[in-house]
Design an enzyme around this catalytic site. Structure first.
Site, PDB file in Angstrom:
ATOM      1  N   ASP A   1       4.460  -4.722  -9.030  1.00 32.18           N
ATOM      2  CA  ASP A   1       4.964  -5.547  -7.941  1.00 32.18           C
ATOM      3  C   ASP A   1       5.314  -4.605  -6.788  1.00 32.18           C
ATOM      4  O   ASP A   1       5.234  -3.375  -6.922  1.00 32.18           O
ATOM      5  CB  ASP A   1       6.183  -6.358  -8.392  1.00 32.18           C
ATOM      6  CG  ASP A   1       6.317  -7.666  -7.624  1.00 32.18           C
ATOM      7  OD1 ASP A   1       5.811  -7.734  -6.479  1.00 32.18           O
ATOM      8  OD2 ASP A   1       6.922  -8.619  -8.142  1.00 32.18           O
ATOM      9  N   ALA A   2       5.676  -5.162  -5.647  1.00 30.07           N
ATOM     10  CA  ALA A   2       5.866  -4.344  -4.446  1.00 30.07           C
ATOM     11  C   ALA A   2       6.817  -3.181  -4.719  1.00 30.07           C
ATOM     12  O   ALA A   2       7.949  -3.374  -5.152  1.00 30.07           O
ATOM     13  CB  ALA A   2       6.394  -5.203  -3.309  1.00 30.07           C
TER      14      ALA A   2
END
Length: 571
Positions: free
Chosen positions: A295-296
């Site tokens: 994820d980011a």
């Protein structure tokens, strides 16, 4: 260190993974991967492991991207496709290798600008129509491809277990794992059948912690048996269905770590940097052979765990194959090269990750596509998006999803003859999804077209109650990163103190219409009439007005407990 002067990392024999599911590559594609691996210098190899957010930031930013040549970019269509697509073309032209172009093709407030408006996952689940959902995903996939996107960070497998969560609610298919699994499998099949790689997220499972991993490392509190019955079953189903990628999130699963002898703070290590969760559980026990993307990496759920210099190489070393986002690709590559030199990042893991990144490009046929297919112009895309057939699906989805939660005083249908003067009370704090602005509200205009006189409530100058025949509390806040909680802020809507404490529904007709969060009965359990419509797309606003005036029935079925477990909320 220059992009072409650094030494090549020795290759390891990892190509066999691409012969197996979900890649199933033939010899010609394997040959392309092998040739590409052999010709990439070290920094360019590392750059292939990064997915950068593509947004208008000026010529210097684009020049740096063109020099470093990342493996992929994410499109949020900021500025609209007419601005976003030329940026993609300029980068694709400069890159020696084809780009993975990803996006959150979720619908609702996260719908791609320029595409046919579709409901979010919760609104899709409320339709209770699997065939219509499949048609909707096919439209979303085809339009995403027309806009240059070949990789979707969907479906969301999170479970609406904790209704206070501001990040899960409308992005999930609801609270029933069986329904989530069935719809997610449809999503994966329809996306990948139409040339868009799907991504199951957020590993190892969100929804039982009301907090947001954008702000803090969250915890999955389930025990081993309960997790396998819920999230384990969901991920197994999509792995069996051939999902090409899984997003490893900044979510810890302490029970699994403790069962493997890990104690203390290490038991709360986020999945994105956890060998246990990525390599032992996801790859080993569940048998996932596709690409794992983090994820980011800019989220506080990772930043609160450790410094970027430490955690960035750990993402790859501990099982992710691609790093999502970062502030400066050049600086990130410097950190990765330093980690290689210091032995904190192994050449073997870089090779394994790179093979899967190139394998995903090969599965999608990007190495055989021309520039028009890889980075279409807005003029070309317009012929394939928002066609009459696609818009018809959009309208059908909206009509099927709007849900009547309760109407205990038989207020519906409304009419200008009985309730001519309508007072709209809205939330002035409403926000969009990150850099994406909120969907525009046209509800007042639609009511006026039906013959109602509409006044928007002003907390500084509230109208006399006797001048209103109907009050509609109009909310439109979908799940949103960094918001912490979504709730009825009475003071923001009605004004401070005395106004905020007023509840007029015993003295005049009142209803609440939510084009977003489905859980407002927690703050207003005795609201007599409640409609959940999940998203503020214009087709959904039109559908709700038609249903309010009795032109068509409400047919949506709530995928969650909209009553929040409160006994008085049913009355």
């Amino acid at each position: 260190m220059g992009a072409t002067s650094s030494p090549t990392i020795p290759m390891t024999p990892t190509l066999d993974v691409l012969r197996r599911r979900p890649y199933n590559l033939g010899q010609a594609d394997l040959d392309w991967v092998e040739r590409t691996l052999a010709g990439l210098p070290r920094r360019r190899r590392l750059a292939q492991l990064f997915n950068v957010m593509l947004r208008p930031r000026g010529p210097e930013f684009m020049a740096r991207l063109q020099a470093e040549q990342p493996g992929g970019v994410t499109q949020f269509m900021l500025g609209g496709p007419e601005a976003a697509l030329p940026l993609l073309r300029s980068l694709a032209d400069a890159c020696e290798l084809p780009l993975l172009v990803s996006g959150d093709v979720e619908g609702g407030a996260i719908g791609l600008a320029g595409s046919s408006p579709m409901s979010n996952q919760l609104g899709m689940a409320a339709m209770a129509d699997a065939a219509l959902y499949e048609r909707a995903v096919e439209v979303m996939a085809r339009e995403a491809r027309a806009l240059g996107i070949n990789w979707s960070f969907t479906p969301v497998l999170d479970i609406n277990a904790e209704f206070r969560s501001a990040i899960v609610a409308t992005r999930s298919y609801g609270s029933d794992p069986a329904l989530i699994g069935a719809l997610a499998a449809i999503h994966v099949d329809a996306m990948q059948r139409n040339g868009v790689a799907a991504t199951a997220k957020h590993w190892p499972g969100e929804g039982y912690d009301a907090r947001d991993q954008h702000l803090v490392t969250t915890l999955n509190p389930l025990g081993i048996e309960a997790w396998h019955a819920r999230f384990g079953a969901l991920y197994r189903r999509l792995i069996d269905a051939g999902v090409l990628s899984i997003m490893s999130a900044h979510i810890a699963w302490p029970a699994y770590a403790r069962a493997r002898g890990v104690s203390g703070l290490e038991a709360c290590r986020p999945a994105s940097v956890s060998r246990l969760l990525n390599l032992e559980l996801l790859r080993g026990e569940l048998g996932f052979n596709g690409l794992i993307v983090s994820d980011a990496s800019s989220m506080a759920g990772l930043a609160s765990w450790g410094s970027r210099a430490r955690v960035l190489p750990e993402l790859i070393e501990n099982g992710c194959d691609m790093v999502l986002f970062g502030a400066d690709l050049g600086a990130d590559l410097d950190l990765m090269e330093a980690a290689l030199d210091e032995g904190r990042l192994s050449a073997a893991r870089v090779d394994e990750a790179l093979v899967r990144v190139l394998g995903l490009k090969a599965v999608l046929g990007l190495h055989r596509a021309d520039i028009e297919a890889l980075a279409p112009s807005w003029q070309a895309a317009q012929a394939a998006v928002q066609t009459p057939a696609h818009r018809a699906v959009s309208e059908a989805v909206a009509a099927a999803g709007a849900t009547l939660v309760k109407d205990v005083r038989a207020l519906l249908p409304i009419s200008p003859q009985r309730q001519r003067h309508v007072l709209l009370v809205t939330d002035p704090r409403r926000r969009g999804f990150g850099p994406i602005p909120p969907l525009p509200l046209v509800f007042d205009r639609l009511l006026q077209e039906q013959g109602f006189e509409v006044t928007v409530y002003d907390p500084q100058s509230p109208p006399e109650p006797a001048r209103c025949d109907l009050t509609i509390f109009l909310l439109a806040q979908e799940s949103l990163l960094t918001l912490s909680h979504i709730y009825l802020d009475w003071a923001a809507m009605l004004g401070p103190l005395e106004s905020a404490m007023k509840r007029d529904w015993h003295d005049q007709p009142c209803m609440l219409v939510s084009f977003g969060q489905p859980y407002y009965l927690y703050d207003a359990p005795r609201m007599p009439c409640v409609i959940n419509a999940y998203t503020a797309t214009e087709p959904m606003q039109r559908a709700v007005v038609r249903k309010l005036v009795g032109l068509e029935p409400f047919s949506g079925v709530s995928p969650v407990d909209a009553f929040c477990g409160l006994p008085d909320a049913h009355y």
